[in-house]
Write a protein that holds these residues in place. Structure first.
Motif, PDB file in Angstrom:
ATOM      1  N   LEU A 253       0.838  -1.203   0.000  1.00  0.00           N
ATOM      2  CA  LEU A 253       0.000   0.000   0.000  1.00  0.00           C
ATOM      3  C   LEU A 253       0.869   1.247   0.000  1.00  0.00           C
ATOM      4  N   ASP A 254       1.873   1.288   0.873  1.00  0.00           N
ATOM      5  CA  ASP A 254       2.738   2.464   0.971  1.00  0.00           C
ATOM      6  C   ASP A 254       3.512   2.700  -0.324  1.00  0.00           C
ATOM      7  N   VAL A 255       4.059   1.612  -0.905  1.00  0.00           N
ATOM      8  CA  VAL A 255       4.855   1.757  -2.119  1.00  0.00           C
ATOM      9  C   VAL A 255       3.983   2.187  -3.296  1.00  0.00           C
ATOM     10  N   SER A 256       2.825   1.540  -3.456  1.00  0.00           N
ATOM     11  CA  SER A 256       1.978   1.875  -4.598  1.00  0.00           C
ATOM     12  C   SER A 256       1.455   3.304  -4.500  1.00  0.00           C
ATOM     13  N   SER A 257       1.080   3.740  -3.294  1.00  0.00           N
ATOM     14  CA  SER A 257       0.600   5.120  -3.160  1.00  0.00           C
ATOM     15  C   SER A 257       1.741   6.114  -3.377  1.00  0.00           C
ATOM     16  N   ALA A 258       2.962   5.761  -2.977  1.00  0.00           N
ATOM     17  CA  ALA A 258       4.108   6.641  -3.233  1.00  0.00           C
ATOM     18  C   ALA A 258       4.369   6.775  -4.726  1.00  0.00           C
TER      19      ALA A 258
ATOM     20  N   ALA B 134      -3.221   2.459 -12.635  1.00  0.00           N
ATOM     21  CA  ALA B 134      -3.421   1.337 -13.558  1.00  0.00           C
ATOM     22  C   ALA B 134      -2.082   0.735 -13.978  1.00  0.00           C
ATOM     23  N   ALA B 135      -1.068   1.597 -14.204  1.00  0.00           N
ATOM     24  CA  ALA B 135       0.257   1.109 -14.580  1.00  0.00           C
ATOM     25  C   ALA B 135       0.918   0.394 -13.404  1.00  0.00           C
ATOM     26  N   VAL B 136       0.733   0.920 -12.186  1.00  0.00           N
ATOM     27  CA  VAL B 136       1.288   0.267 -10.990  1.00  0.00           C
ATOM     28  C   VAL B 136       0.701  -1.131 -10.842  1.00  0.00           C
ATOM     29  N   LEU B 137      -0.612  -1.254 -11.014  1.00  0.00           N
ATOM     30  CA  LEU B 137      -1.259  -2.553 -10.864  1.00  0.00           C
ATOM     31  C   LEU B 137      -0.861  -3.506 -11.987  1.00  0.00           C
ATOM     32  N   GLY B 138      -0.674  -2.964 -13.196  1.00  0.00           N
ATOM     33  CA  GLY B 138      -0.199  -3.806 -14.291  1.00  0.00           C
ATOM     34  C   GLY B 138       1.195  -4.348 -14.025  1.00  0.00           C
ATOM     35  N   ALA B 139       2.081  -3.473 -13.506  1.00  0.00           N
ATOM     36  CA  ALA B 139       3.428  -3.928 -13.153  1.00  0.00           C
ATOM     37  C   ALA B 139       3.368  -4.948 -12.020  1.00  0.00           C
ATOM     38  N   ALA B 140       2.455  -4.730 -11.060  1.00  0.00           N
ATOM     39  CA  ALA B 140       2.324  -5.657  -9.941  1.00  0.00           C
ATOM     40  C   ALA B 140       1.952  -7.053 -10.416  1.00  0.00           C
TER      41      ALA B 140
END
Length: 208
Positions: free
Chosen positions: A132-137, A146-152
């Motif tokens: 949560l902390d990393v994705s929000s940062a 959307a790009a963060v979740l795709g990379a995840a």
């Protein structure tokens, strides 16, 4: 009810149908006035996300009943219990504080599909405080959610492969009971290799 339906982007008759099926919790009543709040809107967004993933209304009703009865989120959705990661309970407002206008139905559905988010009664649960902390940062740095979740999703594939490599190694060369004790070794190897790989990539000319 009309205001809630408008906020959720659904017709009032659909909201009434969801109420009759028990898909959303009852409103808070003051005399003849029925008050709906953020937890109802969050539930409607969850329903929309689950429908987009192909769940039936009967299946969603079963999940809603399980949530209301207090069953474990991991048990209901098959997320499993992380051994080290700390889950975080959030209100819809707190989720918006982390991601702002990036909290869309599409991103909510993607996070549900990854197992990052789940609904537990009135709360939204994120499976890992670190994630949560990393994705929000990253979102604050300008990376679309959307790009963060795709990379995840890609990271998940590689992480599963690394975990399988380590567990297979232990099954072949060590006692099965040693897996938990030796777990930090695997994490240290992956962390060091990732650090070295980042060094190599960042030194390459023309890479961004």
């Amino acid at each position: 009810m009309e205001e809630l339906a408008e906020a959720a982007g659904i017709p009032p008759r659909t909201l009434r149908f969801y109420r009759e099926r028990g898909l959303i919790p009852p409103p808070r009543r003051e005399g003849r006035i029925a008050w709906y709040g953020p937890r109802h809107l969050a539930r409607l967004r969850t329903i929309a996300a689950l429908l987009e993933r192909g769940h039936t209304l009967n299946g969603i009703a079963d999940l809603a009943a399980a949530f209301e009865s207090g069953r474990d989120v991991g048990e209901v959705l098959g997320l499993g219990e992380p051994t080290e990661e700390e889950p975080v309970r959030l209100t819809p407002e707190e989720l918006a504080d982390h991601f702002g206008d990036q909290v869309t139905v599409e991103n909510f559905a993607a996070a549900l599909d990854l197992g990052y988010l789940a609904m537990d009664g009135e709360a939204i649960v994120h499976v890992s405080r670190r994630l949560l902390d990393v994705s929000s940062a990253l979102v604050r740095e300008g990376v679309p959610l959307a790009a963060v979740l795709g990379a995840a999703r890609e990271v998940r594939t590689h992480a599963d492969a690394l975990a399988r490599l380590f567990t297979d190694l232990l099954r072949e060369h060590a006692h099965a009971d040693d897996a938990e004790r030796l777990r930090p070794f695997a994490k240290s190897v992956v962390d060091a290799e990732l650090s070295l790989a980042l060094d190599r990539r960042m030194r390459e000319p023309g890479d961004s």
